[in-house]
Design a protein around this motif. Sequence first.
Motif, PDB file in Angstrom:
ATOM      1  N   ASP A   1       0.609   2.453  -9.050  1.00 33.67           N
ATOM      2  CA  ASP A   1      -0.152   1.192  -9.633  1.00 33.67           C
ATOM      3  C   ASP A   1       0.650   0.308 -10.309  1.00 33.67           C
ATOM      4  OD1 ASP A   1      -2.906   0.120 -10.434  1.00 33.67           O
ATOM      5  OD2 ASP A   1      -2.316   0.489 -12.517  1.00 33.67           O
ATOM      6  N   PHE A   2       1.529   0.507 -11.135  1.00 31.27           N
ATOM      7  CA  PHE A   2       2.130  -0.324 -11.732  1.00 31.27           C
ATOM      8  C   PHE A   2       3.049  -1.373 -10.602  1.00 31.27           C
ATOM      9  CE2 PHE A   2       0.794   0.734 -15.673  1.00 31.27           C
ATOM     10  CZ  PHE A   2       1.159  -0.559 -16.450  1.00 31.27           C
ATOM     11  N   PHE A   3       3.621  -0.764  -9.469  1.00 34.53           N
ATOM     12  CA  PHE A   3       4.449  -1.299  -8.466  1.00 34.53           C
ATOM     13  C   PHE A   3       3.650  -2.046  -7.770  1.00 34.53           C
ATOM     14  CE2 PHE A   3       7.768   1.884  -9.136  1.00 34.53           C
ATOM     15  CZ  PHE A   3       8.850   0.970  -8.796  1.00 34.53           C
ATOM     16  N   ASN A   4       2.301  -1.893  -7.697  1.00 32.42           N
ATOM     17  CA  ASN A   4       1.336  -2.770  -6.875  1.00 32.42           C
ATOM     18  C   ASN A   4       0.938  -4.028  -7.702  1.00 32.42           C
ATOM     19  OD1 ASN A   4       0.872  -1.508  -4.396  1.00 32.42           O
ATOM     20  ND2 ASN A   4      -0.704  -0.068  -5.149  1.00 32.42           N
ATOM     21  N   LYS A   5       0.886  -3.697  -9.183  1.00 30.29           N
ATOM     22  CA  LYS A   5       0.692  -5.041  -9.996  1.00 30.29           C
ATOM     23  C   LYS A   5       1.914  -5.880 -10.004  1.00 30.29           C
ATOM     24  CE  LYS A   5      -2.236  -2.555 -13.482  1.00 30.29           C
ATOM     25  NZ  LYS A   5      -2.289  -1.947 -15.011  1.00 30.29           N
ATOM     26  N   ILE A   6       2.880  -5.589  -9.940  1.00 31.07           N
ATOM     27  CA  ILE A   6       4.215  -6.409  -9.997  1.00 31.07           C
ATOM     28  C   ILE A   6       4.343  -7.035  -8.634  1.00 31.07           C
ATOM     29  CG2 ILE A   6       5.205  -5.223 -11.996  1.00 31.07           C
ATOM     30  CD1 ILE A   6       7.362  -4.019 -10.141  1.00 31.07           C
TER      31      ILE A   6
END
Length: 458
Positions: A174-179
């Motif tokens: 999730d966080f890799f997609n956010k950044i």
Amino acid sequence: MRIEQTILKNLLKNEEYARKILPFVKDEYFTVEEDRVLFHEIKDFIVKYNNIPTVDALLIEVDSIAHLKEDQVKQIVNTVKELHKDDIDTNMDWLVDSTEKFCQEKAIYHAIMKSIDIMNNKDSTNTKGAIPQLLTDALGVSFDPNVGHDYLEQYEDRYDYYHRVLEKIPFDLDFFNKITKNGLPKKTLNIALAGTGVGKSLFMCHVAASCLSMGKNVLYITLELAEEEVAKRIDANLMNITFDDLMNLPKEMYQKKAENIKNKTTGKLIVKEYPTAGAGSIHFKALLNELNLKKSFRPDIIFIDYLNICMSSRIKPGASVNSYTYVKAIAEELRGLAVEYDVPVVSATQTTRSGFVSSDIGLEDTSESFGLPATADFMFALISTEELHELGQLMVKQLKNRYNDPTVNKRFVVGIDRAKMKLYDVENTAQMDIVDSGQIPKSINNSTTKDKFRSLKV
């Protein structure tokens, strides 16, 4: 009439044609020396005076060439006079297409002849590794009409570009997609920075497995691990079993799990091993062309494990260059590979000795060359400490990000299962204690307070 004479005739009388084809035609494409000299003089005159030469001006220029023999001058004079009598070809599309075909055939011929010279050691300036690039460049000859973006005239194209949905390769984290704003764009170089044993290969194997599960075609190039070792890590990830259990799995059960993975994806995964420091972008291009020819395989994403142990295709082995120049050259070549084949490239690099023991890795901790961060589109550090290891977590710190604001979600943690070679999302509460995450608590709504909060956190 030969195509060479058709080209020369229209160069002398058709300015529109001349301006279209001159940037692409080379002197060496003309077989007859007199034609080659004539083309060279026409081209030089147009470049210098921005106009087609008159017959008299051209003949004066030819007559002043010292190395020409008298009979050659006479032949060129006769050719110019004869060509000037003929009418120009009115079918511009046919004329340009025929000239383009002529240039392509000549480029391929000269590339083959130069390759033969290299093979016979007659060319001292190139090695055998340059042959695939020579042929690739020759096959890529075309009359590209695009001469740049006209800012004032092409505003509609610009607007469409701003609102175009870019095709990206998403993460399953999730966080890799956010950044990254939902994944890695094509034509980019993306780098993981970490110390030895922290998880560079684990990260790339996990993302490769994730891409395969999404139905993507994946090419994994390894210069460190054997092909079977990479496949073993991806097996553990996709089969969701530990290394120990994988080694003790009965053949029938292993086959069932492998078939299950095969049936769930429409993608392919190719793992190719090269000797350490024994391959570079020129070898990878040859591999891509061979895979396309033999297996009809075109990757959606390429992993290279890892950048520092590749070789440069531009700098000869043993050349007296420093590590900054050499590693920067490798990075530029890999990014060029990403652009040429329209894919994201994911690779990794080592930290320096001080970065290995640091819990706050920065760009300055990139080993060997600071030219690598300058070239990469997206770069992040993978950090492991004893505390994180006990929690089964890995910290990620953004170092450079061309896709999003790197100060938002600057740091975050992901779960790690080393036995299964897997990464996974952790609960949001795990992110709460990170001091400079760049995240703003939902309770803070006032814009002034937000600005103060950012200044304190970053």
